[in-house]
Motif scaffolding. Structure first.
Motif, PDB file in Angstrom:
ATOM      1  N   LEU B  15      82.984-118.418 -90.595  1.00 12.24           N
ATOM      2  CA  LEU B  15      82.643-118.713 -89.199  1.00 12.24           C
ATOM      3  C   LEU B  15      82.216-120.175 -89.034  1.00 12.24           C
ATOM      4  CD1 LEU B  15      82.221-117.360 -86.401  1.00 12.24           C
ATOM      5  CD2 LEU B  15      79.928-116.712 -87.153  1.00 12.24           C
ATOM      6  N   THR B  43      88.913-113.518 -92.813  1.00 10.17           N
ATOM      7  CA  THR B  43      87.932-113.683 -91.736  1.00 10.17           C
ATOM      8  C   THR B  43      88.437-114.697 -90.716  1.00 10.17           C
ATOM      9  OG1 THR B  43      86.101-113.165 -93.217  1.00 10.17           O
ATOM     10  CG2 THR B  43      85.564-114.395 -91.208  1.00 10.17           C
ATOM     11  N   ARG B  44      88.983-115.793 -91.202  1.00  3.36           N
ATOM     12  CA  ARG B  44      89.448-116.838 -90.273  1.00  3.36           C
ATOM     13  C   ARG B  44      90.653-116.383 -89.463  1.00  3.36           C
ATOM     14  NH1 ARG B  44      88.155-121.680 -94.468  1.00  3.36           N
ATOM     15  NH2 ARG B  44      86.085-122.115 -93.679  1.00  3.36           N
ATOM     16  N   GLU B  45      91.494-115.575 -90.084  1.00  9.59           N
ATOM     17  CA  GLU B  45      92.608-115.008 -89.306  1.00  9.59           C
ATOM     18  C   GLU B  45      92.066-114.178 -88.154  1.00  9.59           C
ATOM     19  OE1 GLU B  45      95.931-115.193 -89.433  1.00  9.59           O
ATOM     20  OE2 GLU B  45      96.044-116.547 -91.145  1.00  9.59           O
ATOM     21  N   ASN B  46      91.037-113.379 -88.455  1.00 12.99           N
ATOM     22  CA  ASN B  46      90.465-112.531 -87.411  1.00 12.99           C
ATOM     23  C   ASN B  46      89.735-113.360 -86.354  1.00 12.99           C
ATOM     24  OD1 ASN B  46      91.250-109.921 -88.336  1.00 12.99           O
ATOM     25  ND2 ASN B  46      89.760-110.086 -89.975  1.00 12.99           N
ATOM     26  N   LEU B  47      89.068-114.407 -86.801  1.00 13.94           N
ATOM     27  CA  LEU B  47      88.307-115.213 -85.850  1.00 13.94           C
ATOM     28  C   LEU B  47      89.206-115.979 -84.881  1.00 13.94           C
ATOM     29  CD1 LEU B  47      85.526-116.593 -88.214  1.00 13.94           C
ATOM     30  CD2 LEU B  47      85.179-115.083 -86.256  1.00 13.94           C
ATOM     31  N   ALA B  48      90.453-116.197 -85.284  1.00 13.45           N
ATOM     32  CA  ALA B  48      91.368-116.906 -84.381  1.00 13.45           C
ATOM     33  C   ALA B  48      91.542-116.152 -83.068  1.00 13.45           C
ATOM     34  CB  ALA B  48      92.718-117.124 -85.060  1.00 13.45           C
ATOM     35  N   VAL B  49      91.208-114.874 -83.103  1.00  9.17           N
ATOM     36  CA  VAL B  49      91.326-114.082 -81.874  1.00  9.17           C
ATOM     37  C   VAL B  49      90.348-114.580 -80.803  1.00  9.17           C
ATOM     38  CG1 VAL B  49      89.610-112.268 -82.346  1.00  9.17           C
ATOM     39  CG2 VAL B  49      91.663-111.716 -81.082  1.00  9.17           C
ATOM     40  N   ILE B  50      89.299-115.236 -81.238  1.00  7.84           N
ATOM     41  CA  ILE B  50      88.341-115.781 -80.267  1.00  7.84           C
ATOM     42  C   ILE B  50      89.029-116.840 -79.409  1.00  7.84           C
ATOM     43  CG2 ILE B  50      86.200-117.102 -80.004  1.00  7.84           C
ATOM     44  CD1 ILE B  50      85.152-115.763 -82.512  1.00  7.84           C
ATOM     45  N   ALA B  51      89.824-117.684 -80.044  1.00  8.69           N
ATOM     46  CA  ALA B  51      90.547-118.708 -79.286  1.00  8.69           C
ATOM     47  C   ALA B  51      91.514-118.060 -78.296  1.00  8.69           C
ATOM     48  CB  ALA B  51      91.287-119.643 -80.238  1.00  8.69           C
ATOM     49  N   ARG B  52      92.127-116.967 -78.739  1.00  8.19           N
ATOM     50  CA  ARG B  52      93.076-116.278 -77.853  1.00  8.19           C
ATOM     51  C   ARG B  52      92.370-115.524 -76.735  1.00  8.19           C
ATOM     52  NH1 ARG B  52      95.546-114.560 -82.706  1.00  8.19           N
ATOM     53  NH2 ARG B  52      94.880-112.423 -82.318  1.00  8.19           N
ATOM     54  N   SER B  53      91.068-115.323 -76.877  1.00  4.18           N
ATOM     55  CA  SER B  53      90.323-114.587 -75.857  1.00  4.18           C
ATOM     56  C   SER B  53      89.959-115.456 -74.657  1.00  4.18           C
ATOM     57  CB  SER B  53      89.033-114.014 -76.463  1.00  4.18           C
ATOM     58  OG  SER B  53      89.334-113.099 -77.478  1.00  4.18           O
TER      59      SER B  53
END
Lengths: 221, 252
Positions: B15, B43-53
Protein backbone atom coordinates in the motif's frame (compact mmCIF):
# COMPACT_ATOMS: atom_id res chain seq x y z
CA UNK A 1 14.35 3.85 1.53
CA UNK A 2 17.31 1.50 1.50
CA UNK A 3 17.71 -0.93 -1.30
CA UNK A 4 18.39 -4.41 -0.06
CA UNK A 5 19.90 -6.57 -2.70
CA UNK A 6 17.16 -6.33 -5.24
CA UNK A 7 15.42 -3.72 -7.21
CA UNK A 8 11.84 -3.34 -6.18
CA UNK A 9 9.02 -0.98 -6.82
CA UNK A 10 9.16 1.65 -4.13
CA UNK A 11 6.18 3.90 -3.61
CA UNK A 12 8.20 6.33 -1.53
CA UNK A 13 11.00 6.96 -4.02
CA UNK A 14 9.18 6.38 -7.25
CA UNK A 15 11.45 3.67 -8.47
CA UNK A 16 9.86 0.77 -10.20
CA UNK A 17 10.92 -2.82 -10.16
CA UNK A 18 9.44 -3.21 -13.62
CA UNK A 19 11.91 -0.68 -14.88
CA UNK A 20 14.73 -2.64 -13.37
CA UNK A 21 13.71 -6.19 -14.04
CA UNK A 22 14.47 -7.71 -17.35
CA UNK A 23 11.97 -9.71 -19.33
CA UNK A 24 13.58 -12.77 -17.88
CA UNK A 25 10.52 -14.91 -17.46
CA UNK A 26 9.64 -17.60 -19.93
CA UNK A 27 12.01 -17.03 -22.79
CA UNK A 28 12.01 -18.72 -26.14
CA UNK A 29 14.94 -21.11 -26.24
CA UNK A 30 15.87 -20.14 -29.81
CA UNK A 31 15.29 -16.40 -29.82
CA UNK A 32 15.83 -15.72 -26.14
CA UNK A 33 12.73 -13.54 -26.13
CA UNK A 34 9.61 -13.83 -24.03
CA UNK A 35 6.75 -15.12 -26.19
CA UNK A 36 4.12 -12.56 -27.04
CA UNK A 37 0.52 -13.12 -26.01
CA UNK A 38 -1.79 -14.44 -28.68
CA UNK A 39 -3.89 -11.28 -28.82
CA UNK A 40 -1.91 -8.66 -30.78
CA UNK A 41 -4.04 -5.88 -29.34
CA UNK A 42 -3.35 -6.88 -25.74
CA UNK A 43 -1.65 -4.32 -23.58
CA UNK A 44 1.28 -6.67 -23.01
CA UNK A 45 1.74 -6.95 -26.74
CA UNK A 46 1.57 -3.18 -27.12
CA UNK A 47 4.24 -2.71 -24.46
CA UNK A 48 6.51 -5.16 -26.24
CA UNK A 49 6.08 -3.14 -29.42
CA UNK A 50 6.70 0.08 -27.53
CA UNK A 51 9.94 -1.47 -26.30
CA UNK A 52 10.94 -1.55 -29.96
CA UNK A 53 10.10 2.15 -30.30
CA UNK A 54 6.83 1.52 -32.13
CA UNK A 55 5.03 4.86 -32.03
CA UNK A 56 1.71 3.46 -33.22
CA UNK A 57 1.69 0.95 -30.39
CA UNK A 58 2.66 3.73 -28.00
CA UNK A 59 -0.27 5.80 -29.22
CA UNK A 60 -2.65 2.87 -28.71
CA UNK A 61 -1.27 2.23 -25.25
CA UNK A 62 -1.78 5.90 -24.39
CA UNK A 63 -5.38 5.83 -25.62
CA UNK A 64 -6.04 2.77 -23.53
CA UNK A 65 -4.59 3.95 -20.23
CA UNK A 66 -4.30 7.74 -20.28
CA UNK A 67 -7.71 8.32 -18.72
CA UNK A 68 -6.93 5.95 -15.86
CA UNK A 69 -3.55 7.58 -15.21
CA UNK A 70 -4.92 11.11 -15.53
CA UNK A 71 -7.85 10.35 -13.22
CA UNK A 72 -5.50 9.00 -10.59
CA UNK A 73 -3.17 11.97 -11.03
CA UNK A 74 -6.01 14.46 -10.64
CA UNK A 75 -7.24 12.74 -7.51
CA UNK A 76 -3.79 12.64 -5.96
CA UNK A 77 -2.42 16.02 -7.02
CA UNK A 78 -5.62 18.12 -7.30
CA UNK A 79 -3.83 20.56 -9.61
CA UNK A 80 -4.69 20.09 -13.27
CA UNK A 81 -1.38 21.35 -14.63
CA UNK A 82 0.51 19.03 -12.28
CA UNK A 83 -1.72 16.10 -13.27
CA UNK A 84 -1.09 16.79 -16.95
CA UNK A 85 2.65 16.94 -16.31
CA UNK A 86 2.48 13.67 -14.42
CA UNK A 87 0.56 11.96 -17.22
CA UNK A 88 3.23 13.06 -19.66
CA UNK A 89 6.05 11.95 -17.37
CA UNK A 90 4.50 8.52 -16.84
CA UNK A 91 4.24 7.81 -20.54
CA UNK A 92 7.71 9.14 -21.26
CA UNK A 93 8.94 6.65 -18.68
CA UNK A 94 6.90 3.94 -20.40
CA UNK A 95 8.46 4.86 -23.72
CA UNK A 96 11.95 4.68 -22.30
CA UNK A 97 11.56 1.68 -20.02
CA UNK A 98 9.04 -0.54 -21.77
CA UNK A 99 11.81 -3.07 -22.36
CA UNK A 100 12.05 -3.53 -18.61
CA UNK A 101 8.40 -4.46 -18.19
CA UNK A 102 7.94 -8.01 -16.97
CA UNK A 103 4.47 -9.40 -17.54
CA UNK A 104 5.06 -12.04 -14.92
CA UNK A 105 5.49 -9.38 -12.27
CA UNK A 106 2.19 -7.67 -12.88
CA UNK A 107 -0.43 -6.55 -15.35
CA UNK A 108 0.18 -3.53 -17.60
CA UNK A 109 -2.52 -1.67 -15.71
CA UNK A 110 -0.88 -2.29 -12.34
CA UNK A 111 2.50 -1.35 -13.82
CA UNK A 112 1.21 1.97 -15.12
CA UNK A 113 -0.78 2.72 -11.99
CA UNK A 114 2.25 2.01 -9.82
CA UNK A 115 4.47 4.27 -11.91
CA UNK A 116 1.87 7.04 -11.78
CA UNK A 117 1.25 6.62 -8.09
CA UNK A 118 4.89 6.62 -7.08
CA UNK A 119 5.55 9.76 -9.13
CA UNK A 120 2.46 11.41 -7.69
CA UNK A 121 3.58 10.64 -4.14
CA UNK A 122 6.90 12.31 -4.91
CA UNK A 123 5.08 15.37 -6.22
CA UNK A 124 2.80 15.47 -3.18
CA UNK A 125 5.83 15.47 -0.93
CA UNK A 126 7.42 18.20 -3.00
CA UNK A 127 4.25 20.31 -3.02
CA UNK A 128 3.86 19.84 0.72
CA UNK A 129 7.41 21.06 1.26
CA UNK A 130 6.64 24.09 -0.85
CA UNK A 131 3.33 24.53 0.95
CA UNK A 132 5.23 25.21 4.15
CA UNK A 133 6.67 28.26 2.44
CA UNK A 134 3.96 29.17 -0.06
CA UNK A 135 0.25 29.58 0.05
CA UNK A 136 -0.09 27.42 -3.02
CA UNK A 137 -3.53 27.17 -4.48
CA UNK A 138 -5.30 26.04 -7.56
CA UNK A 139 -8.73 27.19 -6.50
CA UNK A 140 -9.70 30.86 -6.69
CA UNK A 141 -10.46 32.34 -3.32
CA UNK A 142 -8.69 29.70 -1.30
CA UNK A 143 -5.52 31.70 -0.99
CA UNK A 144 -7.36 34.46 0.79
CA UNK A 145 -8.29 31.92 3.41
CA UNK A 146 -4.65 31.16 3.91
CA UNK A 147 -5.15 27.46 3.50
CA UNK A 148 -2.20 25.19 3.08
CA UNK A 149 -1.88 22.31 0.69
CA UNK A 150 -2.38 19.77 3.45
CA UNK A 151 -5.71 21.12 4.64
CA UNK A 152 -6.86 21.56 1.08
CA UNK A 153 -5.94 17.99 0.27
CA UNK A 154 -7.99 16.75 3.16
CA UNK A 155 -11.22 18.34 2.07
CA UNK A 156 -11.27 18.19 -1.70
CA UNK A 157 -11.25 14.50 -2.35
CA UNK A 158 -12.83 13.20 -5.48
CA UNK A 159 -15.57 10.82 -4.41
CA UNK A 160 -15.08 7.15 -4.92
CA UNK A 161 -17.71 5.55 -7.11
CA UNK A 162 -19.82 3.82 -4.53
CA UNK A 163 -20.78 0.86 -6.66
CA UNK A 164 -17.11 0.10 -7.24
CA UNK A 165 -15.03 -2.51 -5.47
CA UNK A 166 -13.74 0.08 -3.06
CA UNK A 167 -17.24 1.33 -2.45
CA UNK A 168 -18.07 -2.03 -0.93
CA UNK A 169 -15.65 -1.51 1.93
CA UNK A 170 -16.72 -0.24 5.35
CA UNK A 171 -16.10 3.50 5.68
CA UNK A 172 -13.32 3.20 8.27
CA UNK A 173 -11.39 0.76 6.09
CA UNK A 174 -11.94 2.71 2.90
CA UNK A 175 -10.76 5.89 4.56
CA UNK A 176 -7.36 4.53 5.59
CA UNK A 177 -6.84 2.95 2.17
CA UNK A 178 -7.64 6.24 0.47
CA UNK A 179 -5.32 8.22 2.72
CA UNK A 180 -2.48 5.80 2.06
CA UNK A 181 -3.05 5.02 -1.59
CA UNK A 182 -4.45 8.28 -2.91
CA UNK A 183 -2.89 10.83 -0.56
CA UNK A 184 0.47 9.09 -0.20
CA UNK A 185 0.38 9.06 3.58
CA UNK A 186 2.28 6.56 5.72
CA UNK A 187 0.70 4.56 8.52
CA UNK A 188 2.16 6.94 11.12
CA UNK A 189 0.88 10.02 9.30
CA UNK A 190 -2.58 8.49 9.00
CA UNK A 191 -2.64 7.66 12.70
CA UNK A 192 -1.79 11.28 13.47
CA UNK A 193 -4.32 12.62 10.99
CA UNK A 194 -7.16 10.49 12.37
CA UNK A 195 -5.98 10.69 16.00
CA UNK A 196 -6.11 6.94 16.27
CA UNK A 197 -3.54 4.49 17.68
CA UNK A 198 -1.07 3.19 15.11
CA UNK A 199 -2.15 -0.39 15.80
CA UNK A 200 -5.73 0.49 14.96
CA UNK A 201 -4.70 2.03 11.66
CA UNK A 202 -2.62 -1.00 10.73
CA UNK A 203 -5.48 -3.33 11.55
CA UNK A 204 -7.87 -1.28 9.43
CA UNK A 205 -5.45 -1.25 6.52
CA UNK A 206 -4.95 -4.99 6.63
CA UNK A 207 -8.68 -5.63 6.97
CA UNK A 208 -9.38 -3.24 4.11
CA UNK A 209 -6.86 -4.92 1.82
CA UNK A 210 -8.18 -8.34 2.79
CA UNK A 211 -11.72 -7.23 2.04
CA UNK A 212 -10.64 -5.62 -1.22
CA UNK A 213 -8.94 -8.85 -2.22
CA UNK A 214 -12.16 -10.76 -1.59
CA UNK A 215 -14.25 -8.27 -3.55
CA UNK A 216 -11.88 -8.22 -6.52
CA UNK A 217 -11.64 -11.99 -6.46
CA UNK A 218 -15.42 -12.37 -6.49
CA UNK A 219 -15.72 -9.89 -9.37
CA UNK A 220 -13.15 -11.78 -11.40
CA UNK A 221 -15.01 -15.00 -10.83
CA UNK B 1 8.63 -13.32 14.04
CA UNK B 2 6.06 -15.65 12.50
CA UNK B 3 5.83 -15.37 8.75
CA UNK B 4 2.20 -14.42 8.99
CA UNK B 5 3.32 -11.16 10.56
CA UNK B 6 5.67 -10.49 7.65
CA UNK B 7 2.75 -10.99 5.29
CA UNK B 8 0.74 -8.47 7.26
CA UNK B 9 3.55 -5.99 6.84
CA UNK B 10 3.71 -6.92 3.16
CA UNK B 11 0.13 -5.69 2.77
CA UNK B 12 0.99 -2.30 4.23
CA UNK B 13 4.23 -2.18 2.24
CA UNK B 14 2.27 -2.85 -0.93
CA UNK B 15 0.00 0.00 0.00
CA UNK B 16 3.06 2.24 0.34
CA UNK B 17 2.27 3.09 3.96
CA UNK B 18 4.94 1.19 5.85
CA UNK B 19 7.47 3.50 7.47
CA UNK B 20 10.14 3.78 10.16
CA UNK B 21 11.94 0.75 11.55
CA UNK B 22 9.22 -1.57 10.30
CA UNK B 23 10.05 -0.54 6.76
CA UNK B 24 13.76 -1.17 7.20
CA UNK B 25 13.17 -4.54 8.83
CA UNK B 26 10.67 -5.59 6.22
CA UNK B 27 12.91 -4.70 3.30
CA UNK B 28 15.71 -6.75 4.83
CA UNK B 29 13.30 -9.68 5.05
CA UNK B 30 11.91 -9.07 1.60
CA UNK B 31 15.33 -9.36 0.03
CA UNK B 32 15.25 -13.09 0.66
CA UNK B 33 11.55 -13.90 0.70
CA UNK B 34 9.86 -14.77 -2.58
CA UNK B 35 6.61 -15.43 -0.73
CA UNK B 36 6.36 -11.83 0.47
CA UNK B 37 7.51 -10.64 -2.94
CA UNK B 38 4.64 -12.44 -4.61
CA UNK B 39 2.22 -11.30 -1.95
CA UNK B 40 3.12 -7.67 -2.56
CA UNK B 41 2.64 -8.05 -6.30
CA UNK B 42 -0.79 -9.54 -5.75
CA UNK B 43 -1.67 -6.80 -3.28
CA UNK B 44 -0.72 -4.11 -5.79
CA UNK B 45 -2.79 -5.76 -8.49
CA UNK B 46 -5.76 -5.61 -6.16
CA UNK B 47 -5.05 -2.06 -5.08
CA UNK B 48 -5.15 -0.88 -8.68
CA UNK B 49 -8.89 -1.24 -8.36
CA UNK B 50 -8.84 1.91 -6.25
CA UNK B 51 -7.71 3.91 -9.27
CA UNK B 52 -10.50 2.34 -11.30
CA UNK B 53 -13.00 3.29 -8.61
CA UNK B 54 -12.55 7.00 -9.33
CA UNK B 55 -14.91 8.83 -11.70
CA UNK B 56 -12.93 8.90 -14.95
CA UNK B 57 -11.48 12.16 -16.21
CA UNK B 58 -10.36 12.49 -19.81
CA UNK B 59 -7.01 14.21 -20.29
CA UNK B 60 -6.84 17.16 -22.70
CA UNK B 61 -5.62 16.22 -26.20
CA UNK B 62 -2.66 18.59 -26.04
CA UNK B 63 -0.97 16.30 -23.50
CA UNK B 64 -0.70 13.56 -26.09
CA UNK B 65 0.56 16.05 -28.66
CA UNK B 66 3.26 17.23 -26.25
CA UNK B 67 4.13 13.66 -25.40
CA UNK B 68 4.55 12.59 -29.02
CA UNK B 69 6.63 15.68 -29.66
CA UNK B 70 8.80 14.89 -26.66
CA UNK B 71 9.59 11.36 -27.76
CA UNK B 72 10.09 12.18 -31.43
CA UNK B 73 13.84 13.00 -31.20
CA UNK B 74 14.39 9.66 -29.53
CA UNK B 75 12.85 7.97 -32.55
CA UNK B 76 14.65 9.94 -35.20
CA UNK B 77 18.18 9.03 -34.18
CA UNK B 78 17.99 5.24 -34.67
CA UNK B 79 16.09 5.65 -37.94
CA UNK B 80 18.88 7.80 -39.34
CA UNK B 81 21.42 5.26 -38.23
CA UNK B 82 19.62 2.44 -40.01
CA UNK B 83 19.31 4.45 -43.20
CA UNK B 84 22.99 5.21 -43.24
CA UNK B 85 23.86 1.54 -42.86
CA UNK B 86 21.84 0.79 -45.98
CA UNK B 87 23.82 3.33 -47.99
CA UNK B 88 27.12 1.71 -47.16
CA UNK B 89 26.52 -2.03 -47.41
CA UNK B 90 30.19 -2.66 -48.08
CA UNK B 91 30.79 -2.12 -44.40
CA UNK B 92 31.97 0.55 -42.11
CA UNK B 93 33.98 -0.12 -39.04
CA UNK B 94 32.27 -0.09 -35.65
CA UNK B 95 34.34 2.89 -34.63
CA UNK B 96 33.23 4.90 -37.62
CA UNK B 97 29.63 3.98 -36.90
CA UNK B 98 29.93 5.06 -33.31
CA UNK B 99 31.47 8.33 -34.41
CA UNK B 100 28.72 8.86 -36.96
CA UNK B 101 26.09 8.15 -34.32
CA UNK B 102 27.74 10.59 -31.97
CA UNK B 103 27.84 13.25 -34.66
CA UNK B 104 24.20 12.64 -35.47
CA UNK B 105 23.24 12.82 -31.82
CA UNK B 106 25.23 16.01 -31.31
CA UNK B 107 23.83 17.47 -34.49
CA UNK B 108 20.36 16.63 -33.41
CA UNK B 109 20.98 18.04 -29.95
CA UNK B 110 22.33 21.26 -31.41
CA UNK B 111 19.47 21.41 -33.87
CA UNK B 112 16.90 20.85 -31.10
CA UNK B 113 18.52 23.52 -28.96
CA UNK B 114 18.59 25.98 -31.84
CA UNK B 115 14.98 25.16 -32.64
CA UNK B 116 13.99 25.74 -29.05
CA UNK B 117 15.78 29.05 -28.95
CA UNK B 118 14.27 29.93 -32.29
CA UNK B 119 10.82 29.10 -30.97
CA UNK B 120 11.41 31.19 -27.90
CA UNK B 121 12.67 34.03 -30.03
CA UNK B 122 9.50 33.85 -32.08
CA UNK B 123 7.40 33.83 -28.93
CA UNK B 124 9.29 36.80 -27.61
CA UNK B 125 8.92 38.54 -30.94
CA UNK B 126 5.21 37.92 -30.86
CA UNK B 127 4.98 39.82 -27.62
CA UNK B 128 4.75 43.21 -29.15
CA UNK B 129 5.46 45.37 -26.18
CA UNK B 130 8.04 47.52 -27.90
CA UNK B 131 11.50 47.42 -29.31
CA UNK B 132 13.25 47.54 -25.94
CA UNK B 133 11.62 44.29 -24.86
CA UNK B 134 12.52 42.67 -28.17
CA UNK B 135 16.11 43.77 -28.10
CA UNK B 136 16.63 42.75 -24.50
CA UNK B 137 15.09 39.34 -24.93
CA UNK B 138 16.76 38.47 -28.21
CA UNK B 139 20.10 39.64 -26.88
CA UNK B 140 19.60 37.36 -23.91
CA UNK B 141 18.51 34.39 -26.01
CA UNK B 142 21.49 34.71 -28.29
CA UNK B 143 23.71 33.72 -25.37
CA UNK B 144 24.46 29.97 -25.71
CA UNK B 145 24.28 29.53 -21.94
CA UNK B 146 20.68 30.75 -21.75
CA UNK B 147 18.13 28.40 -20.21
CA UNK B 148 14.37 28.65 -20.37
CA UNK B 149 11.86 27.69 -17.71
CA UNK B 150 8.21 27.56 -18.71
CA UNK B 151 5.87 28.79 -15.98
CA UNK B 152 2.29 27.58 -16.03
CA UNK B 153 -0.71 29.50 -14.77
CA UNK B 154 -2.32 28.15 -11.60
CA UNK B 155 -5.94 28.62 -10.59
CA UNK B 156 -5.78 32.34 -9.72
CA UNK B 157 -4.48 32.95 -13.28
CA UNK B 158 -5.30 29.82 -15.28
CA UNK B 159 -4.78 31.54 -18.63
CA UNK B 160 -1.44 33.10 -17.71
CA UNK B 161 1.93 31.83 -18.86
CA UNK B 162 5.48 32.87 -18.24
CA UNK B 163 8.98 32.24 -19.50
CA UNK B 164 11.90 32.72 -17.21
CA UNK B 165 15.05 32.96 -19.27
CA UNK B 166 18.23 32.83 -17.27
CA UNK B 167 21.90 32.28 -17.59
CA UNK B 168 23.43 29.99 -14.95
CA UNK B 169 26.86 31.47 -15.69
CA UNK B 170 26.09 35.14 -15.30
CA UNK B 171 23.11 34.49 -12.97
CA UNK B 172 21.17 37.11 -14.96
CA UNK B 173 17.64 36.50 -16.12
CA UNK B 174 14.47 37.93 -17.55
CA UNK B 175 10.89 37.00 -16.81
CA UNK B 176 8.26 37.42 -19.48
CA UNK B 177 4.65 36.93 -18.50
CA UNK B 178 1.42 37.01 -20.39
CA UNK B 179 -2.14 36.94 -19.16
CA UNK B 180 -1.66 37.96 -15.53
CA UNK B 181 -4.43 40.20 -14.23
CA UNK B 182 -3.73 43.84 -13.55
CA UNK B 183 -2.70 44.21 -9.92
CA UNK B 184 -4.20 46.80 -7.60
CA UNK B 185 -1.95 49.58 -6.25
CA UNK B 186 -1.57 47.85 -2.88
CA UNK B 187 -0.34 44.63 -4.49
CA UNK B 188 2.62 43.56 -6.55
CA UNK B 189 3.68 40.36 -8.28
CA UNK B 190 6.83 38.80 -6.88
CA UNK B 191 9.16 36.33 -8.57
CA UNK B 192 10.72 33.58 -6.44
CA UNK B 193 13.64 31.29 -7.16
CA UNK B 194 13.23 28.10 -5.16
CA UNK B 195 16.13 25.96 -4.02
CA UNK B 196 14.63 22.81 -2.52
CA UNK B 197 12.29 24.11 0.16
CA UNK B 198 13.74 27.58 0.29
CA UNK B 199 12.10 30.38 -1.70
CA UNK B 200 14.41 33.27 -2.48
CA UNK B 201 12.86 36.61 -3.48
CA UNK B 202 14.12 37.70 -6.88
CA UNK B 203 12.13 40.79 -7.78
CA UNK B 204 8.75 42.42 -7.99
CA UNK B 205 6.74 43.76 -10.89
CA UNK B 206 3.35 45.19 -11.68
CA UNK B 207 0.95 44.33 -14.46
CA UNK B 208 -0.67 47.37 -15.95
CA UNK B 209 -2.84 47.74 -19.00
CA UNK B 210 -0.56 45.82 -21.33
CA UNK B 211 -1.11 42.06 -21.34
CA UNK B 212 2.62 41.33 -21.28
CA UNK B 213 5.29 42.16 -18.76
CA UNK B 214 9.03 41.96 -18.68
CA UNK B 215 11.15 41.79 -15.54
CA UNK B 216 14.93 41.95 -15.80
CA UNK B 217 16.88 40.19 -13.04
CA UNK B 218 20.34 41.70 -12.59
CA UNK B 219 21.72 38.77 -10.61
CA UNK B 220 20.31 35.67 -8.94
CA UNK B 221 21.87 34.77 -5.58
CA UNK B 222 25.09 32.75 -5.80
CA UNK B 223 25.67 29.39 -4.16
CA UNK B 224 22.16 28.02 -4.59
CA UNK B 225 20.83 25.48 -7.04
CA UNK B 226 17.37 26.57 -8.07
CA UNK B 227 14.92 23.94 -9.24
CA UNK B 228 11.68 25.95 -9.46
CA UNK B 229 10.55 29.46 -10.20
CA UNK B 230 7.23 30.90 -9.09
CA UNK B 231 5.25 34.13 -9.12
CA UNK B 232 2.99 35.13 -6.24
CA UNK B 233 0.84 38.18 -5.57
CA UNK B 234 2.13 40.05 -2.53
CA UNK B 235 1.66 43.35 -0.67
CA UNK B 236 3.14 46.36 -2.46
CA UNK B 237 6.89 46.56 -2.03
CA UNK B 238 7.32 42.80 -1.89
CA UNK B 239 7.94 40.51 1.05
CA UNK B 240 10.95 38.42 2.15
CA UNK B 241 8.85 35.25 2.40
CA UNK B 242 5.83 34.39 0.24
CA UNK B 243 2.44 35.09 1.77
CA UNK B 244 0.06 35.40 -1.17
CA UNK B 245 -1.44 33.09 -3.78
CA UNK B 246 0.81 31.51 -6.36
CA UNK B 247 -0.09 32.48 -9.93
CA UNK B 248 2.73 30.94 -11.95
CA UNK B 249 4.94 27.95 -11.33
CA UNK B 250 7.62 26.22 -13.40
CA UNK B 251 10.23 23.52 -12.87
CA UNK B 252 13.78 23.88 -14.11
Amino acid sequence: MTKVGRTYFDTRTGESSYADHDLSGKRDARTGETPLPADPTSAVHLIRRVANQDREAFSQLYERFSTLVFTLAMRMLKIRSEAEDLLQEVFVQVWRQARGYNAERGSPEAWLVNIARSRAVDKIRSIQRMGRSFVLTDAPGRAQLGETIESWTAESEVPITMNSALGNLPEIQRKVLELAYLDGMTQTEIAERLSEPLGTIKARMRAGIRRLREVVSSQVV
Amino acid sequence: MAHEEWLERADIYGLGALDGDELIQFEAHLAACPVCDGHIRETRENLAVIARSLPPLTPPPQVKARLLHQISPEVTAPVQEKTRSGWFPWGISAGAFAAAGLVLALTWSLYATRQELHTLQKEVASIQTGSILHETSIEFLSDPHARSVHLKGLAPSPGAVGHFLWNPESRKGILITQGLSKNTPDKVYELWAIAGDEPVPVGTFSVEDKPHTLLKIPSLPQGKSFDKFAVTLEPAGGVPKPTGPMHLLGNV
